[in-house]
Design a protein around this motif. Structure first.
Motif, mmCIF file in Angstrom:
data_model
loop_
_atom_site.group_PDB
_atom_site.id
_atom_site.type_symbol
_atom_site.label_atom_id
_atom_site.label_comp_id
_atom_site.label_asym_id
_atom_site.label_seq_id
_atom_site.Cartn_x
_atom_site.Cartn_y
_atom_site.Cartn_z
ATOM 1 N N GLY A 29 0.541 -1.166 -0.162
ATOM 2 C CA GLY A 29 0.125 -0.238 -0.016
ATOM 3 C C GLY A 29 0.476 1.069 0.019
ATOM 4 O O GLY A 29 2.284 0.928 -0.188
ATOM 5 N N PRO A 30 -0.255 2.769 0.325
ATOM 6 C CA PRO A 30 1.017 3.803 -0.237
ATOM 7 C C PRO A 30 1.028 4.344 1.193
ATOM 8 O O PRO A 30 1.951 5.599 1.135
ATOM 9 N N ILE A 31 0.834 3.702 2.538
ATOM 10 C CA ILE A 31 0.994 4.657 3.740
ATOM 11 C C ILE A 31 2.616 4.027 4.328
ATOM 12 O O ILE A 31 2.904 2.518 4.668
ATOM 13 N N PRO A 32 4.075 4.241 4.674
ATOM 14 C CA PRO A 32 4.769 4.106 5.343
ATOM 15 C C PRO A 32 4.727 4.009 6.398
ATOM 16 O O PRO A 32 5.733 3.825 6.724
ATOM 17 N N LEU A 33 3.874 3.399 7.594
ATOM 18 C CA LEU A 33 3.500 3.675 8.413
ATOM 19 C C LEU A 33 3.418 2.024 9.301
ATOM 20 O O LEU A 33 3.560 1.137 8.672
ATOM 21 N N SER A 34 3.813 2.487 10.365
ATOM 22 C CA SER A 34 3.483 0.167 11.330
ATOM 23 C C SER A 34 2.504 0.255 11.592
ATOM 24 O O SER A 34 1.174 0.874 11.050
ATOM 25 N N ARG A 35 1.590 -0.584 12.231
ATOM 26 C CA ARG A 35 -0.014 -0.960 12.251
ATOM 27 C C ARG A 35 0.018 -0.489 13.551
ATOM 28 O O ARG A 35 -0.882 0.344 12.883
ATOM 29 N N SER A 36 0.699 0.151 14.487
ATOM 30 C CA SER A 36 -0.190 0.927 15.165
ATOM 31 C C SER A 36 0.258 2.340 14.807
ATOM 32 O O SER A 36 -0.587 2.697 15.444
ATOM 33 N N GLY A 37 1.295 2.644 14.193
ATOM 34 C CA GLY A 37 1.215 4.180 13.207
ATOM 35 C C GLY A 37 -0.177 4.540 12.567
ATOM 36 O O GLY A 37 -0.523 5.069 12.325
ATOM 37 N N ILE A 38 -0.257 3.261 12.635
ATOM 38 C CA ILE A 38 -1.761 4.159 10.796
ATOM 39 C C ILE A 38 -2.983 2.993 11.761
ATOM 40 O O ILE A 38 -4.010 4.755 11.279
ATOM 41 N N TYR A 39 -3.171 2.387 13.036
ATOM 42 C CA TYR A 39 -4.120 2.465 13.767
ATOM 43 C C TYR A 39 -4.753 4.044 14.481
ATOM 44 O O TYR A 39 -5.551 3.897 14.172
ATOM 45 N N ASN A 40 -3.065 4.684 15.261
ATOM 46 C CA ASN A 40 -3.054 5.557 15.763
ATOM 47 C C ASN A 40 -3.769 6.822 14.735
ATOM 48 O O ASN A 40 -4.382 7.542 15.576
ATOM 49 N N ALA A 41 -2.877 7.127 13.604
ATOM 50 C CA ALA A 41 -4.088 7.535 12.610
ATOM 51 C C ALA A 41 -4.976 7.992 12.916
ATOM 52 O O ALA A 41 -5.933 9.012 12.640
ATOM 53 N N ALA A 42 -5.888 6.611 12.410
ATOM 54 C CA ALA A 42 -7.259 7.131 12.549
ATOM 55 C C ALA A 42 -7.959 7.232 13.403
ATOM 56 O O ALA A 42 -8.708 7.866 12.996
ATOM 57 N N ALA A 43 -7.759 6.640 14.305
ATOM 58 C CA ALA A 43 -8.071 7.039 15.778
ATOM 59 C C ALA A 43 -7.675 8.741 15.862
ATOM 60 O O ALA A 43 -9.259 9.189 16.816
ATOM 61 N N LYS A 44 -6.956 9.325 15.614
ATOM 62 C CA LYS A 44 -6.682 10.647 16.037
ATOM 63 C C LYS A 44 -7.420 11.088 14.665
ATOM 64 O O LYS A 44 -7.425 12.663 14.222
ATOM 65 N N GLY A 45 -7.471 11.357 13.640
ATOM 66 C CA GLY A 45 -8.121 10.852 12.666
ATOM 67 C C GLY A 45 -7.968 12.199 11.538
ATOM 68 O O GLY A 45 -7.981 12.178 10.747
#
Length: 66
Positions: free
Chosen positions: A20-36
């Motif tokens: 995919g296009p997002i260079p984050l860790s799994r926890s990073g992407i879930y945190n970004a989604a939780a923050k909006g």
């Protein structure tokens, strides 16, 4: 790469480790989604990212001026 015609993507499908296009860790992407920072749609207990957001990520940046 992400398949064409999908309306919603699982968060883990967007990770660069999964193609995919997002260079984050799994926890990073879930945190970004939780923050909006990443827009999501909840269906039941699952969280999905709308395809319009993925399309924006994949578009080349616009060049200003000439």
């Amino acid at each position: 790469m992400l398949s064409q015609g999908k309306k919603l993507y699982k968060l883990t499908e967007l990770l660069s480790a999964n193609g995919g296009p997002i260079p984050l860790s799994r926890s990073g992407i879930y945190n970004a989604a939780a923050k909006g920072d990443i827009p999501t749609v909840n269906i039941g207990r699952c969280r999905f990212v709308p395809s319009w957001y993925v399309d924006q990520l994949l578009m080349p940046p616009k060049v200003q001026g000439a």
